[in-house]
Structure formats: C-alpha cells, structure tokens
Motif scaffolding. Sequence first.
Motif, mmCIF file in Angstrom:
data_model
loop_
_atom_site.group_PDB
_atom_site.id
_atom_site.type_symbol
_atom_site.label_atom_id
_atom_site.label_comp_id
_atom_site.label_asym_id
_atom_site.label_seq_id
_atom_site.Cartn_x
_atom_site.Cartn_y
_atom_site.Cartn_z
ATOM 1 N N VAL A 56 0.822 -1.206 0.000
ATOM 2 C CA VAL A 56 0.000 0.000 0.000
ATOM 3 C C VAL A 56 0.858 1.260 0.000
ATOM 4 N N ASP A 57 0.238 2.344 -0.418
ATOM 5 C CA ASP A 57 0.868 3.658 -0.396
ATOM 6 C C ASP A 57 0.540 4.402 0.892
ATOM 7 N N ALA A 58 -0.568 4.018 1.510
ATOM 8 C CA ALA A 58 -1.009 4.726 2.712
ATOM 9 C C ALA A 58 -1.759 3.787 3.641
ATOM 10 N N ILE A 59 -1.659 4.077 4.937
ATOM 11 C CA ILE A 59 -2.453 3.406 5.956
ATOM 12 C C ILE A 59 -3.316 4.481 6.611
ATOM 13 N N ALA A 60 -4.616 4.242 6.653
ATOM 14 C CA ALA A 60 -5.545 5.152 7.319
ATOM 15 C C ALA A 60 -6.154 4.400 8.496
ATOM 16 N N MET A 61 -5.746 4.766 9.703
ATOM 17 C CA MET A 61 -6.243 4.074 10.896
ATOM 18 C C MET A 61 -7.340 4.893 11.560
ATOM 19 N N SER A 62 -8.329 4.196 12.057
ATOM 20 C CA SER A 62 -9.433 4.829 12.758
ATOM 21 C C SER A 62 -9.552 4.189 14.131
ATOM 22 N N ILE A 63 -9.726 5.045 15.137
ATOM 23 C CA ILE A 63 -9.826 4.506 16.499
ATOM 24 C C ILE A 63 -10.751 5.382 17.332
ATOM 25 N N LEU A 64 -11.506 4.740 18.175
ATOM 26 C CA LEU A 64 -12.425 5.445 19.052
ATOM 27 C C LEU A 64 -12.172 5.135 20.520
ATOM 28 N N SER A 65 -11.413 4.104 20.791
ATOM 29 C CA SER A 65 -11.300 3.562 22.146
ATOM 30 C C SER A 65 -10.423 4.358 23.095
ATOM 31 N N GLY A 66 -9.625 5.262 22.572
ATOM 32 C CA GLY A 66 -8.699 5.998 23.420
ATOM 33 C C GLY A 66 -7.326 5.371 23.495
ATOM 34 N N ALA A 67 -7.097 4.289 22.769
ATOM 35 C CA ALA A 67 -5.802 3.609 22.783
ATOM 36 C C ALA A 67 -4.862 4.114 21.691
ATOM 37 N N HIS A 68 -5.215 5.218 21.058
ATOM 38 C CA HIS A 68 -4.387 5.763 19.968
ATOM 39 C C HIS A 68 -2.965 6.069 20.417
ATOM 40 N N GLY A 69 -2.811 6.451 21.694
ATOM 41 C CA GLY A 69 -1.477 6.819 22.212
ATOM 42 C C GLY A 69 -0.514 5.647 22.267
ATOM 43 N N TYR A 70 -1.021 4.437 22.267
ATOM 44 C CA TYR A 70 -0.161 3.260 22.194
ATOM 45 C C TYR A 70 -0.181 2.638 20.793
ATOM 46 N N LEU A 71 -1.369 2.444 20.245
ATOM 47 C CA LEU A 71 -1.493 1.674 18.995
ATOM 48 C C LEU A 71 -0.921 2.394 17.772
ATOM 49 N N PHE A 72 -1.152 3.680 17.632
ATOM 50 C CA PHE A 72 -0.616 4.396 16.466
ATOM 51 C C PHE A 72 0.920 4.417 16.492
ATOM 52 N N PRO A 73 1.539 4.792 17.618
ATOM 53 C CA PRO A 73 3.013 4.737 17.648
ATOM 54 C C PRO A 73 3.564 3.331 17.439
ATOM 55 N N ARG A 74 2.855 2.321 17.920
ATOM 56 C CA ARG A 74 3.334 0.939 17.740
ATOM 57 C C ARG A 74 3.353 0.565 16.259
ATOM 58 N N VAL A 75 2.351 0.996 15.504
ATOM 59 C CA VAL A 75 2.358 0.758 14.053
ATOM 60 C C VAL A 75 3.587 1.427 13.433
ATOM 61 N N MET A 76 3.878 2.651 13.857
ATOM 62 C CA MET A 76 5.045 3.356 13.297
ATOM 63 C C MET A 76 6.342 2.633 13.674
ATOM 64 N N GLU A 77 6.432 2.123 14.903
ATOM 65 C CA GLU A 77 7.624 1.369 15.326
ATOM 66 C C GLU A 77 7.808 0.121 14.477
ATOM 67 N N LEU A 78 6.733 -0.600 14.248
ATOM 68 C CA LEU A 78 6.820 -1.837 13.464
ATOM 69 C C LEU A 78 7.189 -1.558 12.010
ATOM 70 N N LEU A 79 6.659 -0.485 11.459
ATOM 71 C CA LEU A 79 7.053 -0.113 10.089
ATOM 72 C C LEU A 79 8.551 0.175 10.043
ATOM 73 N N ALA A 80 9.033 0.919 11.031
ATOM 74 C CA ALA A 80 10.471 1.252 11.071
ATOM 75 C C ALA A 80 11.316 -0.007 11.244
ATOM 76 N N GLU A 81 10.883 -0.921 12.117
ATOM 77 C CA GLU A 81 11.623 -2.175 12.325
ATOM 78 C C GLU A 81 11.730 -2.989 11.046
ATOM 79 N N ARG A 82 10.758 -2.872 10.173
ATOM 80 C CA ARG A 82 10.760 -3.617 8.913
ATOM 81 C C ARG A 82 11.363 -2.796 7.764
ATOM 82 N N GLY A 83 11.907 -1.630 8.108
ATOM 83 C CA GLY A 83 12.566 -0.800 7.106
ATOM 84 C C GLY A 83 11.620 -0.123 6.140
ATOM 85 N N VAL A 84 10.373 0.027 6.536
ATOM 86 C CA VAL A 84 9.374 0.661 5.667
ATOM 87 C C VAL A 84 9.293 2.146 6.012
#
Length: 131
Positions: A56-84
């Motif tokens: 994909v060219d883009a990821i669009a995440m949607s969240i309502l639960s209030g866990a954005h402060g953990y889940l969004f950064p974790r996605v960015m960490e995993l992308l970086a770990e995979r060299g993306v």
Amino acid sequence: MDKKIRVLVAKPGLDGHDRGAKVVARALRDAGMEVIYTGLRQTPDQIVATAIQEDVDAIAMSILSGAHGYLFPRVMELLAERGVDDILVIGGGIIPEEDIPALKECGIAEIFGPGTLTSDTVRFIRENVKK
C-alpha cells in the motif's frame, strides 16, 4: 495511465464500531483509490503485515477507544523495524487535540477528527503519498 493509490483502512484495537472507517473507505474508493479494509480489532502487527503484503501507499487508521497513544506509535515502530519508510500513515477518530502533537512526532502524518470532510482526507492522501 497513472498508478492507483492503494490505501489500507485499518481499525486497531478493540473498537466495536467501524462506521466511520467504512465511510472513509468508500470515499477513497469513490475517489479512484484501491482500498483494502482490515475489519475490526486488528493488532499493529496485523496492520503492518497487511500493509507490506498489499504494497500500500497509505495506511488510514481509525480509532475510538482511546488507545491511539499506544497503537498508532506501535504501528510506526513496526514499520520502522521492517525498514518501511515510504508508506503515508494517517489517523482519525476520537482523538483529543492535546494528543495530536505526540502522534505527529512519532510519524503519523495527519489526524482527522469527527466532522472532517472526506474530500479533505482524499486530498491529503493524494498530496502526500510518498511513492
């Protein structure tokens, strides 16, 4: 012929509501983008694996639960770990204004809150995809 922009619409965490994500997915599709929707309750690992698999060219995440402060950064960490580093990542949902700077600092390109016009989301993706 221009290459279609491919967008992964993802719902990280335990949200049980995805109407907004589906509205955004449909708007992106109607704007000519290829959209892959993950469905509810995806882990950051699942989101990143799907994004890589689907090229994909883009990821669009949607969240309502209030866990954005953990889940969004974790996605960015995993992308970086995979060299993306060429996937545009945006977020939306119920995210307090005071949380947005930290999310942008970790690499989320933009946050779209309730009331955002889908045309604004489409325009942002078109203007900011990295490929």
